[in-house]
Design an enzyme around this catalytic site. Sequence first.
Site, PDB file in Angstrom:
ATOM      1  N   HIS A 143       0.873  -1.180   0.000  1.00 41.52           N
ATOM      2  CA  HIS A 143       0.000   0.000   0.000  1.00 41.52           C
ATOM      3  C   HIS A 143       0.903   1.219   0.000  1.00 41.52           C
ATOM      4  CE1 HIS A 143      -3.523  -2.495   1.183  1.00 41.52           C
ATOM      5  NE2 HIS A 143      -2.583  -3.230   1.750  1.00 41.52           N
ATOM      6  N   HIS A 189      -8.276  -8.280  -0.322  1.00 39.27           N
ATOM      7  CA  HIS A 189      -7.800  -8.769   0.972  1.00 39.27           C
ATOM      8  C   HIS A 189      -8.861  -9.731   1.509  1.00 39.27           C
ATOM      9  CE1 HIS A 189      -5.005  -5.474   0.700  1.00 39.27           C
ATOM     10  NE2 HIS A 189      -4.570  -5.594   1.943  1.00 39.27           N
ATOM     11  N   GLU A 194      -7.228 -12.454   6.269  1.00 39.15           N
ATOM     12  CA  GLU A 194      -6.151 -11.869   7.080  1.00 39.15           C
ATOM     13  C   GLU A 194      -6.636 -11.977   8.533  1.00 39.15           C
ATOM     14  OE1 GLU A 194      -5.681  -7.629   6.523  1.00 39.15           O
ATOM     15  OE2 GLU A 194      -3.783  -7.546   7.628  1.00 39.15           O
ATOM     16  N   ASP A 250       3.412  -5.189   2.529  1.00 38.90           N
ATOM     17  CA  ASP A 250       2.131  -4.602   2.951  1.00 38.90           C
ATOM     18  C   ASP A 250       2.269  -3.103   3.237  1.00 38.90           C
ATOM     19  OD1 ASP A 250      -0.591  -4.764   3.368  1.00 38.90           O
ATOM     20  OD2 ASP A 250      -0.482  -5.856   5.257  1.00 38.90           O
ATOM     21  N   ASP A 251       2.663  -2.756   4.459  1.00 38.89           N
ATOM     22  CA  ASP A 251       2.823  -1.350   4.875  1.00 38.89           C
ATOM     23  C   ASP A 251       4.169  -1.232   5.584  1.00 38.89           C
ATOM     24  OD1 ASP A 251      -0.072  -0.306   4.378  1.00 38.89           O
ATOM     25  OD2 ASP A 251      -0.341  -2.159   5.492  1.00 38.89           O
TER      26      ASP A 251
HETATM   27  N1  HPA Z   1      -5.247  -4.964   5.542  1.00 38.57           N
HETATM   28  C1  HPA Z   1      -6.334  -4.290   5.192  1.00 38.57           C
HETATM   29  N2  HPA Z   1      -6.290  -3.040   4.759  1.00 38.57           N
HETATM   30  C2  HPA Z   1      -5.109  -2.438   4.669  1.00 38.57           C
HETATM   31  C3  HPA Z   1      -3.947  -3.102   5.024  1.00 38.57           C
HETATM   32  C4  HPA Z   1      -4.033  -4.440   5.472  1.00 38.57           C
HETATM   33  O1  HPA Z   1      -3.036  -5.110   5.795  1.00 38.57           O
HETATM   34  N3  HPA Z   1      -2.955  -2.214   4.822  1.00 38.57           N
HETATM   35  C5  HPA Z   1      -3.494  -1.084   4.353  1.00 38.57           C
HETATM   36  N4  HPA Z   1      -4.817  -1.210   4.251  1.00 38.57           N
HETATM   37 ZN    ZN Z   2      -2.633  -5.065   2.631  1.00 36.30          ZN
END
Ligand code: HPA
Ligand code: ZN
Length: 332
Positions: A18, A196, A199, A277-278
């Site tokens: 992201h 997604h 998770e 991811d981030d």
């Molecule tokens: N999950 C869901 N939404 C998100 C994530 C994530 O890991 N990172 C940024 N938005």
């Molecule tokens: Zn993500």
Amino acid sequence: MSISTLIKTLPKTELHLHIEGSLEPALMWQLAGKHNIDLPYDSVAAIEAAYQFSDLQSFLDIYYAGADVLRDEDDFYQLMWAYLSRCREENIVHTEIMFDPQTHTERGIGYDIFMPGFLRAIEQAKTEWGISVQLILSFLRHLSEEEAFDTLALAETWYPHISAIGLDSSELGHPPEKFKRVFDKVRALGFKIVAHAGEEGPADYIWQALDLLQVDRIDHGVRCQEDPALLERVKQEQIPLTVCPLSNLKLKVIDDMRQHNILQLLDAGLLVTVNSDDPTYFGGYLNENYEQLHQALGMNEAQLKALVINSFKASFLPETEKQQWIAKVDAL
Ligand code: HPA
Ligand code: ZN
């Protein structure tokens, strides 16, 4: 060559990143100063210290607040440029980057501000370094399907620059079925689809992403292991999972990296991939994610190469380019 050196040396691709989650605390601080924004932190170190999360939502609250410093075209350029510079350092040769339009349009910042900034950095990285980039527009699932339709419509002039449409944000309580109609439209427009799922959400959300949204890839998906029939389907159809180990650790999907199931899924024949991811929020870019798999799970050279090759296979690159990169990985 040691595993750590091989991790750095291999040409790699990243499929789950992201861009708003790559905002470095130092850049956040700098942009807050530029725009006279009062941050709830008194130093860069204080921003870093605030990155302690108990679950996905506790992270998202800080992530959306942080994105508020992104105000003009050059801010978005700097954000993208910083990540692509990191790609160059880490030998990421191809990346498929998610962005969240609604995080910006909700604040009155339009496509005409963020898209030119992103595209200027992407063009520069292509020209100067030969890095290839695709963009994934992601809908925020805590908002309504109606708002997703609006977000898609607003993007129309930018469609030629967008490869895929995704679904992110707060998973629990916002199942894929909530967005079935808008993804029917997305598919009719010819975009690839990612979402997604699995998770924090249950295996059922992965079924929904496959059957209702007809996704090309699942982002995360680590909870597929809880349902043997689903595991078999994901394996048989070689549905890519873009797994993010450090994210799973920091958001407490797992308590310890030694519990991560990615190598079990790999050894079972699933098309799993490694992603960051981030990265600024979760404490590591792509190479660090691979490194931690080596340290915590004993990932060996064959597993490392298989994961890197999986990422090329799972990418939206043309088949000939995939094969060229895979041959280079094999040769190292
Ligand atoms: N999950 C869901 N939404 C998100 C994530 C994530 O890991 N990172 C940024 N938005
Ligand atoms: Zn993500």
